[in-house]
Motif scaffolding. Structure first.
Motif, short mmCIF file in Angstrom:
data_model
loop_
_atom_site.label_atom_id
_atom_site.label_comp_id
_atom_site.label_asym_id
_atom_site.label_seq_id
_atom_site.Cartn_x
_atom_site.Cartn_y
_atom_site.Cartn_z
N LEU A 41 -14.70 -14.04 39.47
CA LEU A 41 -13.63 -14.84 40.04
C LEU A 41 -12.31 -14.57 39.33
O LEU A 41 -12.31 -14.21 38.14
CB LEU A 41 -13.96 -16.34 39.90
N SER A 42 -11.22 -14.80 40.02
CA SER A 42 -9.91 -14.74 39.37
C SER A 42 -9.20 -16.06 39.64
O SER A 42 -9.47 -16.74 40.62
CB SER A 42 -9.09 -13.56 39.90
N GLY A 43 -8.30 -16.42 38.73
CA GLY A 43 -7.59 -17.67 38.90
C GLY A 43 -6.94 -18.13 37.61
O GLY A 43 -6.62 -17.34 36.73
N ARG A 44 -6.80 -19.45 37.48
CA ARG A 44 -6.10 -20.08 36.37
C ARG A 44 -7.07 -20.91 35.53
O ARG A 44 -7.92 -21.61 36.06
CB ARG A 44 -5.02 -21.00 36.95
N ARG B 236 -2.68 -23.12 29.29
CA ARG B 236 -3.08 -22.58 30.59
C ARG B 236 -2.79 -21.09 30.61
O ARG B 236 -1.94 -20.61 29.86
CB ARG B 236 -2.40 -23.29 31.74
N GLY B 237 -3.51 -20.40 31.49
CA GLY B 237 -3.29 -18.97 31.64
C GLY B 237 -4.03 -18.47 32.86
O GLY B 237 -4.71 -19.24 33.56
N GLU B 238 -3.92 -17.19 33.12
CA GLU B 238 -4.61 -16.56 34.25
C GLU B 238 -5.62 -15.57 33.70
O GLU B 238 -5.40 -14.97 32.65
CB GLU B 238 -3.63 -15.85 35.17
N ALA B 239 -6.73 -15.41 34.43
CA ALA B 239 -7.76 -14.47 34.00
C ALA B 239 -8.71 -14.16 35.14
O ALA B 239 -8.80 -14.91 36.13
CB ALA B 239 -8.56 -15.05 32.83
N VAL C 244 -14.57 -12.20 30.22
CA VAL C 244 -13.18 -12.38 30.65
C VAL C 244 -12.50 -11.01 30.68
O VAL C 244 -12.73 -10.18 29.81
CB VAL C 244 -12.43 -13.31 29.67
N SER C 245 -11.65 -10.80 31.68
CA SER C 245 -10.81 -9.60 31.73
C SER C 245 -9.47 -9.99 32.34
O SER C 245 -9.31 -11.09 32.87
CB SER C 245 -11.48 -8.49 32.55
N ASN C 246 -8.52 -9.09 32.26
CA ASN C 246 -7.18 -9.33 32.83
C ASN C 246 -6.63 -10.70 32.45
O ASN C 246 -6.15 -11.44 33.29
CB ASN C 246 -7.21 -9.18 34.36
#
Length: 138
Positions: free
Chosen positions: A28-31, A98-101, A126-128
């Protein structure tokens, strides 16, 4: 009964049984957010939570009738903070990070009960990842 209705019925039955819906991994990608204000700590117990993008939210194994906002918290709290590079303590004047990953999770479990519960999962990788930014206090 058609196949879609059968799958939906089985999914709903599993949700109400409180069973884990995704033992295998979900990408998944998101915050992500780790909130340190007193209300959030009381409600979430200091867990890091994840808000998937609209596209990723469609991958979550939830009943089609579940209209709640798609979000969940990681039950492996120490490991998730380490993987997401969240500092041990919030900066003075802030209430978390907070961040994105992009994340890989297992054991995604939807909250099937009434009330203020939330979905959970175990963070595996975790990546990106973006650098965590402070959250303002509300």
């Amino acid at each position: 009964m058609n196949m879609r209705a059968t799958v939906s019925a089985v999914l709903t039955a599993l949700l109400f049984a409180g069973e884990c819906m995704a033992d295998s991994g979900l990408a998944l990608s998101g915050r992500f957010e780790y909130r340190t204000d007193p209300t959030s700590l009381e409600m979430l117990g200091g867990l890091v939570c994840f808000y998937p993008s609209a596209e990723s939210a469609q991958l979550l194994p939830r009943a089609q009738t579940d209209k709640r906002l798609a979000w969940f918290c990681f039950t492996n709290d120490m490991e998730s903070k380490k993987l997401l590079d969240i500092p041990r303590e919030a900066k003075e004047g802030s209430c978390g990070y907070r961040g994105e990953a992009a994340v890989q999770v297992t054991k995604y479990t939807p909250h099937a009960g009434e009330g203020d519960g939330f979905d959970t999962a175990i963070l595996q990788a975790v990546s990106n990842i973006s650098q965590p930014r402070t959250l303002p206090c509300e």
